[in-house]
Design an enzyme around this catalytic site. Structure first.
Site, PDB file in Angstrom:
ATOM      1  N   HIS A   1      70.238  36.092 -25.979  1.00 61.86           N
ATOM      2  CA  HIS A   1      71.457  37.842 -25.800  1.00 61.86           C
ATOM      3  C   HIS A   1      71.279  38.178 -27.438  1.00 61.86           C
ATOM      4  O   HIS A   1      71.445  37.183 -27.820  1.00 61.86           O
ATOM      5  CB  HIS A   1      72.656  37.357 -25.447  1.00 61.86           C
ATOM      6  CG  HIS A   1      73.274  36.610 -24.371  1.00 61.86           C
ATOM      7  ND1 HIS A   1      74.529  36.103 -23.420  1.00 61.86           N
ATOM      8  CD2 HIS A   1      72.868  37.796 -22.977  1.00 61.86           C
ATOM      9  CE1 HIS A   1      74.131  36.272 -22.198  1.00 61.86           C
ATOM     10  NE2 HIS A   1      73.673  37.075 -22.411  1.00 61.86           N
TER      11      HIS A   1
ATOM     12  N   CYS B   1      81.111  35.219 -27.900  1.00 65.18           N
ATOM     13  CA  CYS B   1      80.398  34.938 -26.219  1.00 65.18           C
ATOM     14  C   CYS B   1      81.762  34.639 -25.317  1.00 65.18           C
ATOM     15  O   CYS B   1      82.174  34.770 -24.326  1.00 65.18           O
ATOM     16  CB  CYS B   1      79.491  33.857 -26.065  1.00 65.18           C
ATOM     17  SG  CYS B   1      78.640  33.645 -27.102  1.00 65.18           S
TER      18      CYS B   1
HETATM   19  N1  ARG Z   1      75.839  29.373 -20.832  1.00 65.23           N
HETATM   20  C1  ARG Z   1      76.265  31.052 -20.927  1.00 65.23           C
HETATM   21  C2  ARG Z   1      74.035  31.624 -20.082  1.00 65.23           C
HETATM   22  O1  ARG Z   1      73.342  31.337 -20.850  1.00 65.23           O
HETATM   23  C3  ARG Z   1      75.950  31.243 -22.193  1.00 65.23           C
HETATM   24  C4  ARG Z   1      76.474  32.790 -23.026  1.00 65.23           C
HETATM   25  C5  ARG Z   1      77.074  32.807 -24.246  1.00 65.23           C
HETATM   26  N2  ARG Z   1      77.204  34.375 -23.478  1.00 65.23           N
HETATM   27  C6  ARG Z   1      76.295  35.115 -25.007  1.00 65.23           C
HETATM   28  N3  ARG Z   1      77.620  36.680 -24.931  1.00 65.23           N
HETATM   29  N4  ARG Z   1      75.761  35.101 -25.644  1.00 65.23           N
HETATM   30  O2  ARG Z   1      74.627  32.259 -20.085  1.00 65.23           O
END
Ligand code: ARG
Length: 297
Positions: free
Chosen positions: A181, A276
């Site tokens: 992300h 996150c």
């Molecule tokens: N385990 C989650 C995923 O892989 C973690 C998300 C983390 N969120 C973020 N905005 N980076 O989707």
């Protein structure tokens, strides 16, 4: 208007059912998690409460999105939507492990709308993946939305963002599975400073970031990126993050920020950290429409 109205509004969801139960990014290892699940879950609960109280001590108002059994990543509220001027664009998750979270997000945003916390709800077209504020970072000073694509969100999600918010977008391709992300490798601070991890981007992306950020660019030491310290939340001059090397701290303090480190080890095992776990609901670009003229989308 009371003091609460001008306080930053943050959506968070408690880690009641949080665990690492599947692998959708390289940080996640369910076997490792299960070896120590009880302690890791306890740590997650403690860390989440500490993060929440840190935000509250900095003057933020935290709105809680209830957890739901079977959706361990619901705790990462940054993904459920991006909100600007009272308009929310809801997530469409790439991975089916998270797709069920969309329904919870929708319900939550209907409730926020009924309470007047937001005005209108939008979605990207079918098949256009969009993982919310994780891949859409609003830059008030530069009057644009930074967008990540190539790992989770579809490149063309920028069309919906441009139409709904009437804002310019800058799309950055994410090339490393560890930085899946945009928020894992890019953070905007309140003074317009940008902390980033160059290895997450293409040459073209790095050049764009450098051109637009100018002398406001901070290259995160590798140690911080590798510990998800870039994934931070800035409230005024206060930066909340889970890891801060002496070198990064010196850079941030040198630019007038105060650093608050909240260790988030259990969430790091899911590839997540402070940003996150947090969704900002009160960002303003053009302002909210007067109550009588709000769209029913
Ligand atoms: N385990 C989650 C995923 O892989 C973690 C998300 C983390 N969120 C973020 N905005 N980076 O989707």
């Amino acid at each position: 208007m009371n003091a609460q109205d001008s306080a930053p509004q943050l959506l968070m969801s408690p880690p009641d059912f949080f665990e690492v139960a599947y692998t959708i990014n390289p940080w996640m290892n369910p076997e490792q998690w299960s070896l120590d699940a009880k302690r890791l879950r306890r740590d997650a609960a403690w860390a989440w409460s500490t993060l929440r109280s840190t935000y509250e001590s900095l003057g933020a108002r935290v709105i809680v999105k209830p957890a739901a059994k079977g959706w361990p990543d619901l705790v990462f509220t940054a993904n459920c939507a991006v909100v600007l001027d009272g308009k929310a664009i809801l997530a469409r998750y790439l991975n089916e492990e998270r797709a069920g979270e969309e329904e919870h997000g929708h319900r939550m945003f209907d409730q926020l709308k009924a309470r007047g916390e937001i005005d209108a709800i939008f979605r990207t077209p079918d098949g256009v993946y969009f993982e919310g504020a994780g891949d859409a970072i609003f830059d008030a000073g530069r009057r644009l939305m930074w967008m990540g694509f190539g790992q989770r969100s579809s490149r063309c999600a920028h069309h919906t963002v441009e139409q709904v918010f009437d804002i310019r977008t800058v799309s950055l391709e994410l090339v490393s599975p560890r930085y899946y992300h945009l928020d894992t490798a890019f953070c905007l601070l309140s003074g317009g400073d940008i902390v980033y991890h160059p290895a997450a981007f293409t040459d073209e992306g790095r050049e764009l970031i450098q051109a637009l950020a100018g002398d406001k660019l901070i290259e995160a030491p590798a140690e911080d990126a590798e510990n998800l310290g870039v994934n931070s939340v800035c409230i005024g001059r206060d930066v909340v993050l889970c890891h801060c090397s002496p070198a990064l701290r010196a850079q941030l303090e040198g630019r007038g920020y105060r650093v608050h480190v909240v260790p988030l080890g259990s969430f790091n095992r899911s590839g997540g950290a402070a940003y996150c776990l947090t969704l900002r609901l009160d960002n303003l670009f053009k302002g909210r429409a007067p109550a009588g003229q709000r769209l029913a989308a």
